[in-house]
Write a protein that holds these residues in place. Structure first.
Motif, mmCIF file in Angstrom:
data_model
loop_
_atom_site.group_PDB
_atom_site.id
_atom_site.type_symbol
_atom_site.label_atom_id
_atom_site.label_comp_id
_atom_site.label_asym_id
_atom_site.label_seq_id
_atom_site.Cartn_x
_atom_site.Cartn_y
_atom_site.Cartn_z
ATOM 1 N N HIS A 39 -27.089 52.654 -22.292
ATOM 2 C CA HIS A 39 -27.163 51.248 -22.703
ATOM 3 C C HIS A 39 -25.930 50.808 -23.478
ATOM 4 N N SER A 40 -25.474 49.607 -23.186
ATOM 5 C CA SER A 40 -24.325 49.030 -23.880
ATOM 6 C C SER A 40 -24.656 48.738 -25.333
ATOM 7 N N ARG A 81 -20.491 65.056 -7.489
ATOM 8 C CA ARG A 81 -19.663 64.185 -8.314
ATOM 9 C C ARG A 81 -20.499 63.569 -9.426
ATOM 10 N N ILE A 82 -19.892 63.451 -10.586
ATOM 11 C CA ILE A 82 -20.486 62.707 -11.696
ATOM 12 C C ILE A 82 -19.731 61.398 -11.813
ATOM 13 N N ARG A 83 -20.467 60.301 -11.878
ATOM 14 C CA ARG A 83 -19.855 58.981 -11.955
ATOM 15 C C ARG A 83 -20.045 58.373 -13.342
ATOM 16 N N LEU A 84 -19.048 57.604 -13.749
ATOM 17 C CA LEU A 84 -19.065 56.940 -15.053
ATOM 18 C C LEU A 84 -19.608 55.524 -14.899
ATOM 19 N N GLY A 85 -20.753 55.284 -15.464
ATOM 20 C CA GLY A 85 -21.346 53.955 -15.428
ATOM 21 C C GLY A 85 -21.870 53.556 -16.787
ATOM 22 N N MET A 86 -22.362 52.363 -16.859
ATOM 23 C CA MET A 86 -23.045 51.893 -18.063
ATOM 24 C C MET A 86 -24.058 50.830 -17.653
ATOM 25 N N ILE A 102 -15.733 46.038 -19.900
ATOM 26 C CA ILE A 102 -15.630 46.323 -18.465
ATOM 27 C C ILE A 102 -14.166 46.507 -18.061
ATOM 28 N N ALA A 103 -13.288 45.667 -18.614
ATOM 29 C CA ALA A 103 -11.879 45.712 -18.238
ATOM 30 C C ALA A 103 -11.148 46.908 -18.838
ATOM 31 N N ARG A 104 -11.658 47.444 -19.936
ATOM 32 C CA ARG A 104 -10.916 48.463 -20.686
ATOM 33 C C ARG A 104 -10.995 49.858 -20.065
ATOM 34 N N VAL A 110 -21.125 49.305 -12.819
ATOM 35 C CA VAL A 110 -21.830 48.675 -13.940
ATOM 36 C C VAL A 110 -23.202 48.237 -13.443
ATOM 37 N N ILE A 111 -24.247 48.686 -14.140
ATOM 38 C CA ILE A 111 -25.602 48.198 -13.881
ATOM 39 C C ILE A 111 -25.844 47.026 -14.824
#
Length: 267
Positions: A39-40, A81-86, A102-104, A110-111
């Motif tokens: 969670h963000s 593979r492990i993916r980077l999401g949030m 998101i841009a950084r 992104v969910i």
């Protein structure tokens, strides 16, 4: 291909287990594409416990995912593979903060989720005691539509969340979801099949199978997430979901890499 893109960590304050344990569970369940999507930190909180990481934990979360990507990457006949999401909360007043985050970073996906509307928290029974389910759904889906039109995310999380606690809208939610389809298609946004709803009072995936059938028929991309808050929840109920998808004629889900949507055949 088995994918599970919706998994949390203890940084959200309501999950248990080490990040390594989640990855090991994914491997044990023959998951090929596994994503962390905690969670963000700009999630809204009422007084009481937090349900998301704090801002200063953001960089540490990303560093931990990258560490695991290096440790567990596997090529060859059985790749992993492990993916980077949030899982990023859509809050209109905090859009600038979200877009900066998101841009950084080089997210894989992104969910986008709506957990809180002006009426209250979508996962709090008190909300449903205070307001008619019709009003809650109207406000909720208006927010989801706003999120989709903003092209805020790559995946819409738990699309019919108002039903999670067992509160049902008379006539179902299909009539409120169908108007979202043109915007989902126009913005190239996928909808997740969230299997955590089976273990909630709702007792079924989110969204429901009537909605999934309609989305599949209209060509809306679908992906899959267990919304795991413990290692033993990774990949939960996937076997039954794959069987049902094949009955519907669905042969392909989608996965993500660097925010690019890719096909994930399931047959």
């Amino acid at each position: 291909m088995r994918i599970d893109l919706h998994n949390h960590t203890t940084r959200c304050c309501h999950a248990v287990g080490s990040m390594d344990a989640y990855v090991e569970a994914a491997l044990a369940n023959d998951i090929e594409e596994f994503g962390f999507s905690d969670h963000s930190h700009w999630m809204l909180h009422a007084k009481g416990p937090r349900y998301a990481m704090r801002a200063h934990e953001h960089e540490h979360y990303i560093a931990d995912v990258k560490r695991l990507q290096t440790r567990y990457r596997r090529d060859g006949a059985q790749p992993f593979r492990i993916r980077l999401g949030m899982e990023m909360d859509f809050i209109p007043s905090r859009l600038a903060l979200a877009r900066e985050a998101i841009a950084r970073h080089d997210w894989d996906y992104v969910i986008g989720s709506v957990h809180h509307v002006g009426l209250g928290n979508m996962q709090d029974d008190e909300l449903y005691a205070m307001w008619p389910i019709e009003d809650i759904c109207e406000v909720y889906f208006d927010a989801v539509g706003h999120m989709v039109r903003e092209r805020f995310c790559d995946i819409v999380g738990h699309l019919d969340l108002p039903k999670k606690l067992g509160h049902r809208l008379p006539g179902g939610m299909l009539r409120l979801i169908e108007p979202l389809i043109p915007d989902l298609l126009a913005n190239d946004i996928a909808v997740e099949i969230n299997t955590s709803g089976i273990d909630a009072p709702a007792g079924e995936v989110m969204p429901g199978w009537d909605v999934i059938a309609l989305l599949a028929d209209r060509g809306v991309p679908l992906t899959l997430g267990s919304d795991a808050h413990a290692p033993d929840q990774v990949g939960r109920h996937f076997g039954a979901v794959f069987a049902r998808l094949k009955q519907l004629g669905v042969r392909e889900l989608v996965r993500f890499e660097r925010r690019q949507m890719l096909a994930a055949p399931i047959d």
